[in-house]
Design an enzyme around this catalytic site. Structure first.
Site, PDB file in Angstrom:
ATOM      1  N   LYS A  52      31.927  32.073  41.650  1.00 37.52           N
ATOM      2  CA  LYS A  52      31.086  31.836  40.670  1.00 37.52           C
ATOM      3  C   LYS A  52      30.770  30.542  40.494  1.00 37.52           C
ATOM      4  O   LYS A  52      29.807  29.853  40.479  1.00 37.52           O
ATOM      5  CB  LYS A  52      31.676  32.685  39.267  1.00 37.52           C
ATOM      6  CG  LYS A  52      31.531  34.145  39.447  1.00 37.52           C
ATOM      7  CD  LYS A  52      31.916  34.789  38.173  1.00 37.52           C
ATOM      8  CE  LYS A  52      31.865  36.266  38.355  1.00 37.52           C
ATOM      9  NZ  LYS A  52      32.553  37.140  37.278  1.00 37.52           N
ATOM     10  N   GLN A  96      36.476  36.127  32.494  1.00 36.86           N
ATOM     11  CA  GLN A  96      36.817  36.952  33.624  1.00 36.86           C
ATOM     12  C   GLN A  96      37.731  38.041  33.219  1.00 36.86           C
ATOM     13  O   GLN A  96      38.767  38.005  32.470  1.00 36.86           O
ATOM     14  CB  GLN A  96      37.525  36.249  34.758  1.00 36.86           C
ATOM     15  CG  GLN A  96      37.711  37.083  35.837  1.00 36.86           C
ATOM     16  CD  GLN A  96      36.442  37.456  36.618  1.00 36.86           C
ATOM     17  OE1 GLN A  96      35.610  37.025  36.840  1.00 36.86           O
ATOM     18  NE2 GLN A  96      36.300  38.590  36.953  1.00 36.86           N
ATOM     19  N   ASP A 119      27.101  37.554  30.489  1.00 34.89           N
ATOM     20  CA  ASP A 119      27.529  38.569  31.072  1.00 34.89           C
ATOM     21  C   ASP A 119      26.667  39.777  30.421  1.00 34.89           C
ATOM     22  O   ASP A 119      27.020  40.772  31.148  1.00 34.89           O
ATOM     23  CB  ASP A 119      29.023  38.728  30.796  1.00 34.89           C
ATOM     24  CG  ASP A 119      29.816  38.307  32.237  1.00 34.89           C
ATOM     25  OD1 ASP A 119      29.519  38.327  33.249  1.00 34.89           O
ATOM     26  OD2 ASP A 119      30.983  38.243  31.935  1.00 34.89           O
TER      27      ASP A 119
END
Ligand code: NAP
Length: 295
Positions: A52, A96, A119
């Site tokens: 990412k 994460q 997200d």
């Protein structure tokens, strides 16, 4: 059979984003800034976060990686999240997953400012998605929709069967495929480990989305001719003959199912690369929204 090539499509999207960022720079505007919080040093999580950050660099975004030890307390992690919420330089951030046992992942999710939740996991954004409102669509489902859109795969009036009901893939996919518009307007069946006789259901499907994490689960006898297959599964299978000691595989018996499919995503190189591209897209959207509101 047409391969839904996520690697190429994601590269196209990254190039489009990079062009936009270049224009921002030329106009003296602030470029998007994505932050990632990584707790602990789990190998797969490190790889995902690393990709990412690398993708951010490639398109010209600013990126910040915050690494916390696996012993971090919930209070400390929540403080980090509040700091990111308050930091005007940051447009969006991700935490994460998975998180260590001492941390309540739901509490963490709820602490993220929905405006920075790239997200799309916050209930506010999930609710907006279900109500057809403008929001951040979780990156993996967003990537699947984009593949269907760019390859002009017909979804209207089709029967889509989703296997797996996770909050990050299966559940949102089932909602999105049933929404009005394209891609959408599908009749959706959401299945899971308690579903009886999945084969009887997949044999009625025009489109199948597998998100289980069970290698080779979907076999050729479970699908019809011309089915569209979206394989979300990513499983590392130990194999000492490989340089890394493992190989990556999906939930579909690709070799045999691909012979019957009209469209199919490979693993690797299908949904995986799209997920990262759509995270960048969500960050760009977050930056544009914040700029419009004067931030
Ligand atoms: P998950 O949380 O691992 O849950 C798996 C789902 O599959 C559950 O809903 C479970 O049912 C269902 N399931 C398991 N075995 C089943 C069976 N035999 N028959 C029917 N349903 C079954 O799901 P996830 O987080 O979405 O991950 C799924 C896979 O996608 C994993 O391989 C993951 O690595 C991969 N993934 C890939 C990406 C990407 O970018 N490509 C992103 C996210 C995840 P129950 O709910 O009843 O337990």
């Amino acid at each position: 059979m047409i391969l839904l090539d996520g690697r190429k499509t994601s590269n196209d999207i990254k190039e489009e984003i990079a062009k936009e960022v270049q224009e921002m720079k030329e106009n003296g505007e602030r470029v998007p800034h994505l932050a990632a919080v990584l707790v602990g040093s789990d190998g797969a999580s490190l790889t995902y976060v690393g990709s990412k950050v690398k993708a951010c660099e490639r398109v010209g975004f600013e990126s910040t990686l915050i690494q916390l030890p696996h012993t971090v307390s919930e209070v400390e992690l929540l403080e980090t999240i509040h700091d990111l919420n308050d930091n005007d330089e940051i447009d969006g951030f991700i935490v994460q997953l998975p998180l260590p046992k001492q941390i309540n992942a739901q509490k963490v999710l709820l602490a993220v400012d929905p405006e920075k939740d790239v997200d799309g996991f916050h209930p506010t954004n999930f609710g907006k998605m279900a109500l057809d409102m403008s929001t951040f669509i979780p990156a993996t489902p967003f990537g699947i929709l984009t593949l269907l859109e760019r390859f002009k795969v017909e979804t209207k009036g089709k029967h889509t069967v989703v296997i797996g009901r996770s909050h990050i893939v299966g559940r949102p996919m089932s909602i999105l495929m049933g929404r009005k518009g394209f891609p959408g307007n599908s009749t959706v069946t959401l299945t899971h480990s308690y579903t009886k006789d999945i084969k009887a259901i997949t044999l009625q499907a025009d489109i199948i989305v597998t998100a289980l994490g069970v290698p080779g689960f979907l076999t050729a006898d479970m699908v019809n001719e011309d089915v569209v297959i979206i394989d979300v599964g990513i499983t590392r299978v130990t194999d000492e003959t490989k340089a890394k000691g493992y190989y990556i595989t999906g939930d579909v018996d690709f070799e045999n199912v691909s012979k019957k499919a009209s469209y199919i995503t490979p693993v690797p190189g299908g949904v995986g690369p799209m997920t990262i591209a759509m995270l960048l897209k969500n960050t760009l959207i977050a930056r544009d929204r914040r700029s419009q509101s004067g931030k």
